[in-house]
Motif scaffolding. Structure first.
Motif, PDB file in Angstrom:
ATOM      1  N   PRO A 192      15.980  16.316 -15.910  1.00  9.58           N
ATOM      2  CA  PRO A 192      16.037  17.768 -15.665  1.00  9.58           C
ATOM      3  C   PRO A 192      16.579  18.505 -16.887  1.00  9.58           C
ATOM      4  O   PRO A 192      17.570  18.105 -17.501  1.00  9.58           O
ATOM      5  CB  PRO A 192      16.997  17.883 -14.480  1.00  9.58           C
ATOM      6  N   HIS A 193      15.909  19.592 -17.231  1.00 12.59           N
ATOM      7  CA  HIS A 193      16.222  20.387 -18.420  1.00 12.59           C
ATOM      8  C   HIS A 193      16.568  21.800 -17.966  1.00 12.59           C
ATOM      9  O   HIS A 193      15.689  22.546 -17.506  1.00 12.59           O
ATOM     10  CB  HIS A 193      15.001  20.386 -19.345  1.00 12.59           C
ATOM     11  N   THR A 215      20.011  17.997 -19.546  1.00 13.30           N
ATOM     12  CA  THR A 215      20.069  18.716 -20.812  1.00 13.30           C
ATOM     13  C   THR A 215      20.114  20.212 -20.570  1.00 13.30           C
ATOM     14  O   THR A 215      19.655  20.716 -19.557  1.00 13.30           O
ATOM     15  CB  THR A 215      18.860  18.362 -21.701  1.00 13.30           C
ATOM     16  N   GLU A 216      20.680  20.902 -21.534  1.00 12.25           N
ATOM     17  CA  GLU A 216      20.746  22.373 -21.527  1.00 12.25           C
ATOM     18  C   GLU A 216      20.687  22.864 -22.969  1.00 12.25           C
ATOM     19  O   GLU A 216      20.347  22.081 -23.854  1.00 12.25           O
ATOM     20  CB  GLU A 216      22.027  22.855 -20.824  1.00 12.25           C
ATOM     21  N   HIS A 217      21.018  24.127 -23.201  1.00 12.44           N
ATOM     22  CA  HIS A 217      20.854  24.749 -24.503  1.00 12.44           C
ATOM     23  C   HIS A 217      22.163  25.332 -25.016  1.00 12.44           C
ATOM     24  O   HIS A 217      22.972  25.833 -24.238  1.00 12.44           O
ATOM     25  CB  HIS A 217      19.831  25.892 -24.416  1.00 12.44           C
ATOM     26  N   ILE A 218      22.324  25.302 -26.329  1.00 12.85           N
ATOM     27  CA  ILE A 218      23.465  25.967 -26.960  1.00 12.85           C
ATOM     28  C   ILE A 218      23.074  27.436 -27.109  1.00 12.85           C
ATOM     29  O   ILE A 218      22.489  27.857 -28.113  1.00 12.85           O
ATOM     30  CB  ILE A 218      23.793  25.329 -28.320  1.00 12.85           C
ATOM     31  N   GLU A 230      20.718  21.309 -26.594  1.00 13.88           N
ATOM     32  CA  GLU A 230      19.637  21.546 -27.536  1.00 13.88           C
ATOM     33  C   GLU A 230      19.948  22.701 -28.482  1.00 13.88           C
ATOM     34  O   GLU A 230      20.457  23.744 -28.058  1.00 13.88           O
ATOM     35  CB  GLU A 230      18.354  21.870 -26.750  1.00 13.88           C
ATOM     36  N   ASN A 231      19.628  22.499 -29.761  1.00 10.94           N
ATOM     37  CA  ASN A 231      19.622  23.602 -30.720  1.00 10.94           C
ATOM     38  C   ASN A 231      18.469  24.536 -30.390  1.00 10.94           C
ATOM     39  O   ASN A 231      17.380  24.091 -30.067  1.00 10.94           O
ATOM     40  CB  ASN A 231      19.454  23.054 -32.136  1.00 10.94           C
ATOM     41  N   ILE A 232      18.703  25.845 -30.454  1.00 11.51           N
ATOM     42  CA  ILE A 232      17.652  26.766 -30.021  1.00 11.51           C
ATOM     43  C   ILE A 232      16.972  27.431 -31.219  1.00 11.51           C
ATOM     44  O   ILE A 232      17.485  27.428 -32.339  1.00 11.51           O
ATOM     45  CB  ILE A 232      18.185  27.838 -29.052  1.00 11.51           C
ATOM     46  N   ALA A 233      15.801  28.017 -30.952  1.00 16.57           N
ATOM     47  CA  ALA A 233      15.094  28.835 -31.927  1.00 16.57           C
ATOM     48  C   ALA A 233      15.648  30.255 -31.857  1.00 16.57           C
ATOM     49  O   ALA A 233      16.002  30.736 -30.781  1.00 16.57           O
ATOM     50  CB  ALA A 233      13.596  28.839 -31.628  1.00 16.57           C
ATOM     51  N   ALA A 234      15.712  30.927 -33.000  1.00 15.53           N
ATOM     52  CA  ALA A 234      16.272  32.279 -33.022  1.00 15.53           C
ATOM     53  C   ALA A 234      15.474  33.168 -33.960  1.00 15.53           C
ATOM     54  O   ALA A 234      14.936  32.713 -34.971  1.00 15.53           O
ATOM     55  CB  ALA A 234      17.739  32.242 -33.453  1.00 15.53           C
ATOM     56  N   LEU A 235      15.424  34.448 -33.620  1.00 15.47           N
ATOM     57  CA  LEU A 235      14.757  35.441 -34.462  1.00 15.47           C
ATOM     58  C   LEU A 235      15.708  36.085 -35.456  1.00 15.47           C
ATOM     59  O   LEU A 235      15.278  36.706 -36.421  1.00 15.47           O
ATOM     60  CB  LEU A 235      14.146  36.543 -33.588  1.00 15.47           C
ATOM     61  N   PHE A 236      17.019  35.963 -35.221  1.00 20.74           N
ATOM     62  CA  PHE A 236      17.991  36.674 -36.043  1.00 20.74           C
ATOM     63  C   PHE A 236      19.253  35.833 -36.189  1.00 20.74           C
ATOM     64  O   PHE A 236      19.460  34.856 -35.467  1.00 20.74           O
ATOM     65  CB  PHE A 236      18.343  38.026 -35.407  1.00 20.74           C
TER      66      PHE A 236
END
Length: 464
Positions: A58-59, A92-95, A141-147
């Motif tokens: 599960p994520h 798992t989850e996200h930072i 998880e490391n996330i994607a970012a726009l800024f």
């Protein structure tokens, strides 16, 4: 730190491709969005996968463990329940942060946390709270970012390394997100991979995206590009990943294309081997900073840069950690103020806080509004039909969203949008308005507001 169990090559399980997933050859495991399943009513297709021995992980996407508030006990209990129901080896989850409590605002999206000492202290304490509530190991998880945040005190590598050393948490490394952050924030993926403790790696995400106007959008709706496979190969040269997973969330391709992407991923994973086990970054901050300073110039090929010479000692095991530094109330307050100011600018139209790239914040705000409209349309597909199609729906919803930040999730948002239209006697077509009223009544459990109430609410809204 004990090594992770071997997962192999897998795919994100989604209802839209459930039949195709069952037929994919050589599939080792799947990942499910935790919030999209009910432990007591697991989909039959998912149960069949489990019965034949396919592991399911599960994520989570809504915990907001990087937020200023302590993790919601109910959300933690729900995540734990899903881990037990699925027999999962980890969750798992996200930072990231996804909401603020004062004011009460929801992003509906994963937003980056500032890489500051305050934010790290808050995150570490939140991770320990989550670890105590979960029956299996947690990976983030490391996330994607726009800024980027202004005035950050740590690099990505330093931030993730200290997080692991202080909490013993595992890492879910998304190589597509590393590429996103290279394009959007100028961060060197090789420097991140060299700095972080890869012995803490739980598994890897691979996904597609698209570049528009110099911004990389991590869509999960496009094929995996060669540059992301190159990053997977760069990680593979450093460590043998316990698992690699293909994510696809929208615009699903034919089954043969999914199978071909898995074949390409497996080829990268099985080609060659890691030059050394575990991470290769230096522990001491000065050496890590030197690694960042020595990164190649823009336009060079940082993906294939070799590992730095210094070997990293093993990460601190959770039961061997020193007495943790607790996040202070003042630190939480400072993080809360910063996150609230940013989120308010993104979803409520307040001024952009000083130091942020204003054009990028405007891009992010538009992306959040568009995602909000799309998710509500998926949850309530009747609304675009009632309003005459995708374009009229989208125009009406984006107009509504400008003045109504989301505060209680997407399902509540759909109901609030419908009530917003009814208060204004919309749609103009009486038959469509009757259909919308019936839709609202069926889902709200109450009688739609009478005309006098609508007028009063409308007047109050104008006065506000």
């Amino acid at each position: 730190m004990k090594p992770m169990a071997h997962l192999g090559v897998g795919i994100g399980w989604r209802p839209e491709i459930a039949d195709a997933v069952e037929r994919l050859p050589g599939l080792d495991w799947v990942e499910v969005v935790a919030e999209n399943i009910c432990p007591g009513h697991l989909p039959e297709a998912l149960l069949r996968l489990r019965e034949r021995g396919t592991r399911v992980v599960p994520h989570g996407v809504s915990l907001g463990i990087g937020g200023a508030d302590r993790p919601d006990p109910q959300k933690l209990a729900a995540l734990a329940e899903r881990a037990v129901a699925l027999g999962a080896p980890l969750v798992t989850e996200h930072i990231a942060f996804v909401r603020t409590s004062s004011p009460a605002l929801e992003a509906g999206h994963l937003l980056p946390v500032p890489r500051t000492r305050d934010a790290l202290d808050v995150l570490c304490e939140n991770v320990r709270i989550a670890q105590d509530a979960l029956p299996v190991p947690l990976a983030l998880e490391n996330i994607a970012a726009l800024f980027s945040w202004p005035d950050e005190e740590l690099t990505e590598g330093q931030f993730l390394t200290e997080l692991v050393e202080r909490t013993g948490v595992r890492l879910l490394v998304d190589v597509a997100n590393l590429h996103t952050n290279r394009v959007n924030r100028g961060e060197d993926p090789a420097a991140v991979l060299d700095a972080i403790p890869l012995e803490a790696l739980a598994y890897v995400h691979v996904a597609g995206g698209v570049e528009r106007g110099g911004v990389w959008h991590d869509t999960h709706a496009h094929p995996v590009p060669p540059v992301v496979l190159d990053l997977l190969a760069a990680l593979r040269s450093r460590v043998d990943p316990p698992g690699v997973l293909l994510e696809r969330d929208d615009d699903f391709p034919p089954e043969a294309e999914l199978a071909a992407e898995l074949v390409a991923i497996r080829a990268v994973v099985t080609a060659g081997g890691a030059t050394k086990s575990g991470g290769t970054g230096a522990r001491d901050a000065g050496q890590r900073d030197a690694g960042q300073r020595n990164a190649g110039p823009e336009g060079s090929d940082p993906v294939n840069a070799g590992p730095q010479a210094a070997a990293r000692p093993a990460a601190v095991a959770p039961d061997a950690r020193p007495e943790p530094h607790r996040a202070t109330k003042a630190a939480r307050t400072r993080v809360a103020l910063g996150q609230a100011a940013l989120l308010s600018a993104l979803v409520a139209g307040t001024p952009v806080p000083e130091g942020f790239d204003r054009p990028r914040i405007r891009v992010q705000a538009r992306a959040l509004a568009a995602k909000r409209a799309d998710v509500v349309a998926r949850l309530a597909p009747e609304l675009p039909v009632i309003l005459g199609g995708r374009d009229p729906y989208r125009e009406a919803f984006l107009g509504y969203a400008k003045g109504r930040p989301m505060t209680a999730g997407y399902r509540r948002d759909a109901l609030d949008f419908a009530e917003h239209l009814l208060v204004r006697d919309l749609p103009a077509d009486p038959a469509a308005r009757r259909r919308l009223t019936a839709w609202w009544r069926d889902r709200s459990g109450a009688t739609p507001p009478r005309r006098i109430v609508r007028w009063a609410r409308a007047l109050a809204g104008r006065a506000a």
